[in-house]
Motif scaffolding. Structure first.
Motif, PDB file in Angstrom:
ATOM      1  N   SER A  79      14.030 -21.744   7.572  1.00  0.00           N
ATOM      2  CA  SER A  79      14.422 -20.669   6.675  1.00  0.00           C
ATOM      3  C   SER A  79      13.882 -19.334   7.172  1.00  0.00           C
ATOM      4  CB  SER A  79      13.853 -20.960   5.279  1.00  0.00           C
ATOM      5  OG  SER A  79      13.938 -19.828   4.456  1.00  0.00           O
ATOM      6  N   THR A  80      14.648 -18.285   6.969  1.00  0.00           N
ATOM      7  CA  THR A  80      14.152 -16.963   7.342  1.00  0.00           C
ATOM      8  C   THR A  80      12.998 -16.527   6.444  1.00  0.00           C
ATOM      9  OG1 THR A  80      15.868 -15.920   5.978  1.00  0.00           O
ATOM     10  CG2 THR A  80      16.342 -16.192   8.336  1.00  0.00           C
ATOM     11  N   LYS A  81      12.850 -17.178   5.303  1.00  0.00           N
ATOM     12  CA  LYS A  81      11.711 -16.865   4.421  1.00  0.00           C
ATOM     13  C   LYS A  81      10.384 -17.184   5.110  1.00  0.00           C
ATOM     14  CE  LYS A  81       9.940 -17.366  -0.289  1.00  0.00           C
ATOM     15  NZ  LYS A  81       8.675 -16.825   0.106  1.00  0.00           N
ATOM     16  N   VAL A  82      10.375 -18.169   5.986  1.00  0.00           N
ATOM     17  CA  VAL A  82       9.163 -18.497   6.746  1.00  0.00           C
ATOM     18  C   VAL A  82       8.708 -17.271   7.541  1.00  0.00           C
ATOM     19  CG1 VAL A  82       8.266 -19.907   8.652  1.00  0.00           C
ATOM     20  CG2 VAL A  82       9.695 -20.948   6.884  1.00  0.00           C
ATOM     21  N   VAL A 104      13.589 -11.770   6.935  1.00  0.00           N
ATOM     22  CA  VAL A 104      14.054 -11.440   5.599  1.00  0.00           C
ATOM     23  C   VAL A 104      14.702 -12.690   5.008  1.00  0.00           C
ATOM     24  CG1 VAL A 104      15.502  -9.893   4.225  1.00  0.00           C
ATOM     25  CG2 VAL A 104      14.502  -9.068   6.358  1.00  0.00           C
ATOM     26  N   GLU A 105      14.283 -13.072   3.803  1.00  0.00           N
ATOM     27  CA  GLU A 105      14.823 -14.273   3.157  1.00  0.00           C
ATOM     28  C   GLU A 105      16.336 -14.182   2.976  1.00  0.00           C
ATOM     29  OE1 GLU A 105      14.084 -16.985  -0.871  1.00  0.00           O
ATOM     30  OE2 GLU A 105      12.914 -15.163  -0.573  1.00  0.00           O
ATOM     31  N   GLY A 106      16.998 -15.338   3.057  1.00  0.00           N
ATOM     32  CA  GLY A 106      18.438 -15.393   2.858  1.00  0.00           C
ATOM     33  C   GLY A 106      19.169 -16.176   3.929  1.00  0.00           C
ATOM     34  N   GLY A 107      18.428 -16.722   4.890  1.00  0.00           N
ATOM     35  CA  GLY A 107      19.023 -17.564   5.919  1.00  0.00           C
ATOM     36  C   GLY A 107      18.449 -18.963   5.841  1.00  0.00           C
ATOM     37  N   LEU A 108      19.320 -19.980   5.814  1.00  0.00           N
ATOM     38  CA  LEU A 108      18.877 -21.376   5.720  1.00  0.00           C
ATOM     39  C   LEU A 108      19.666 -22.244   6.697  1.00  0.00           C
ATOM     40  CD1 LEU A 108      18.757 -21.844   1.846  1.00  0.00           C
ATOM     41  CD2 LEU A 108      16.794 -21.767   3.392  1.00  0.00           C
ATOM     42  N   PRO A 109      18.988 -23.185   7.358  1.00  0.00           N
ATOM     43  CA  PRO A 109      19.719 -24.123   8.211  1.00  0.00           C
ATOM     44  C   PRO A 109      20.531 -25.102   7.372  1.00  0.00           C
ATOM     45  CG  PRO A 109      17.351 -24.574   8.278  1.00  0.00           C
ATOM     46  CD  PRO A 109      17.553 -23.392   7.392  1.00  0.00           C
ATOM     47  N   LEU A 110      21.590 -25.632   7.960  1.00  0.00           N
ATOM     48  CA  LEU A 110      22.436 -26.652   7.334  1.00  0.00           C
ATOM     49  C   LEU A 110      22.300 -27.926   8.139  1.00  0.00           C
ATOM     50  CD1 LEU A 110      25.533 -24.351   6.837  1.00  0.00           C
ATOM     51  CD2 LEU A 110      24.065 -25.233   5.008  1.00  0.00           C
ATOM     52  N   ALA A 119      24.145 -22.880   9.885  1.00  0.00           N
ATOM     53  CA  ALA A 119      23.291 -22.146   8.950  1.00  0.00           C
ATOM     54  C   ALA A 119      24.139 -21.267   8.060  1.00  0.00           C
ATOM     55  CB  ALA A 119      22.278 -21.291   9.714  1.00  0.00           C
ATOM     56  N   ILE A 120      23.541 -20.904   6.931  1.00  0.00           N
ATOM     57  CA  ILE A 120      24.120 -19.922   6.020  1.00  0.00           C
ATOM     58  C   ILE A 120      23.228 -18.692   6.043  1.00  0.00           C
ATOM     59  CG2 ILE A 120      22.909 -20.962   4.042  1.00  0.00           C
ATOM     60  CD1 ILE A 120      25.248 -20.010   2.252  1.00  0.00           C
ATOM     61  N   GLY A 121      23.853 -17.532   5.991  1.00  0.00           N
ATOM     62  CA  GLY A 121      23.133 -16.272   5.867  1.00  0.00           C
ATOM     63  C   GLY A 121      23.759 -15.469   4.745  1.00  0.00           C
ATOM     64  N   VAL A 122      22.927 -14.906   3.874  1.00  0.00           N
ATOM     65  CA  VAL A 122      23.405 -14.124   2.732  1.00  0.00           C
ATOM     66  C   VAL A 122      22.678 -12.793   2.714  1.00  0.00           C
ATOM     67  CG1 VAL A 122      23.593 -14.023   0.211  1.00  0.00           C
ATOM     68  CG2 VAL A 122      23.880 -16.219   1.396  1.00  0.00           C
ATOM     69  N   SER A 123      23.432 -11.727   2.462  1.00  0.00           N
ATOM     70  CA  SER A 123      22.834 -10.397   2.350  1.00  0.00           C
ATOM     71  C   SER A 123      23.628  -9.566   1.364  1.00  0.00           C
ATOM     72  CB  SER A 123      22.812  -9.700   3.714  1.00  0.00           C
ATOM     73  OG  SER A 123      22.259  -8.399   3.599  1.00  0.00           O
ATOM     74  N   ALA A 134      21.846 -18.409  -1.034  1.00  0.00           N
ATOM     75  CA  ALA A 134      21.922 -19.290   0.138  1.00  0.00           C
ATOM     76  C   ALA A 134      21.581 -20.729  -0.244  1.00  0.00           C
ATOM     77  CB  ALA A 134      20.991 -18.799   1.244  1.00  0.00           C
ATOM     78  N   ASP A 135      20.560 -20.884  -1.076  1.00  0.00           N
ATOM     79  CA  ASP A 135      20.170 -22.222  -1.523  1.00  0.00           C
ATOM     80  C   ASP A 135      21.300 -22.890  -2.323  1.00  0.00           C
ATOM     81  OD1 ASP A 135      18.069 -24.301  -1.836  1.00  0.00           O
ATOM     82  OD2 ASP A 135      18.237 -23.769  -3.962  1.00  0.00           O
ATOM     83  N   ALA A 136      21.996 -22.123  -3.143  1.00  0.00           N
ATOM     84  CA  ALA A 136      23.141 -22.670  -3.894  1.00  0.00           C
ATOM     85  C   ALA A 136      24.222 -23.149  -2.926  1.00  0.00           C
ATOM     86  CB  ALA A 136      23.693 -21.631  -4.850  1.00  0.00           C
ATOM     87  N   GLY A 137      24.420 -22.410  -1.842  1.00  0.00           N
ATOM     88  CA  GLY A 137      25.385 -22.820  -0.832  1.00  0.00           C
ATOM     89  C   GLY A 137      24.993 -24.120  -0.176  1.00  0.00           C
ATOM     90  N   VAL A 138      23.713 -24.246   0.190  1.00  0.00           N
ATOM     91  CA  VAL A 138      23.217 -25.481   0.799  1.00  0.00           C
ATOM     92  C   VAL A 138      23.408 -26.660  -0.162  1.00  0.00           C
ATOM     93  CG1 VAL A 138      21.149 -26.682   1.640  1.00  0.00           C
ATOM     94  CG2 VAL A 138      21.580 -24.322   2.331  1.00  0.00           C
ATOM     95  N   LYS A 139      23.093 -26.457  -1.418  1.00  0.00           N
ATOM     96  CA  LYS A 139      23.235 -27.528  -2.416  1.00  0.00           C
ATOM     97  C   LYS A 139      24.696 -27.913  -2.614  1.00  0.00           C
ATOM     98  CE  LYS A 139      18.937 -26.678  -4.789  1.00  0.00           C
ATOM     99  NZ  LYS A 139      18.247 -25.955  -5.852  1.00  0.00           N
TER     100      LYS A 139
END
Length: 141
Positions: A79-82, A104-110, A119-123, A134-139
């Motif tokens: 996660s970009t939050k890391v 910057v938070e908003g990127g997550l691996p798939l 991955a998904i990226g949201v801004s 982004a988490d909703a997208g992963v779910k």
């Protein structure tokens, strides 16, 4: 001498366009429910764009930011939050020197079958809100 036989059959898990559309739809549902307009990007495991959705009224700059978040999540498998959290730690400024890393938070691996397939990226809103979307997208995947 015989030429080698090549196969175009996929032998590892991968992200399909249908997957990307489903992930994007789930993220968009959350964004709309919260009243947040954002850019939602889905990339494959090589950091190549599969889909990009820009909701009405979102600033143009969020297009590049969403892509950078997705690419970071793919390239670094996290996660970009890391990275955002790491920037707050002592010596965290070194993270800013990493190529293809946005802190910057908003990127997550798939993942599919335990393998990163994209991955998904949201801004578009705050980084924490981007992360929620982004988490909703992963779910939804």
């Amino acid at each position: 001498m015989a030429l080698p036989v090549f196969s175009f059959a996929q032998t590892k898990p991968y992200l399909t366009l249908a997957d990307a559309e489903r992930i994007t739809a789930a993220a968009e549902v959350k964004a709309k429910a919260e009243g947040w307009n954002v850019v939602i990007v889905i990339m494959d495991d090589g950091g190549n764009l599969i889909s990009l959705k820009r909701m009405d009224g979102v600033q143009v700059g969020s297009i590049d930011v969403a892509q950078a978040k997705a690419k970071t999540a793919v390239f670094f498998k996290r996660s970009t939050k890391v990275f955002e959290d790491g920037m707050k730690a002592e010596g965290g400024g070194r993270i800013a020197t990493l190529p293809n890393a946005i802190a910057v938070e908003g990127g997550l691996p798939l993942l599919k079958d335990g393998i990163i397939v994209g991955a998904i990226g949201v801004s578009g809103v705050t980084s924490a809100q981007d992360g929620i979307i982004a988490d909703a997208g992963v779910k939804g995947y």
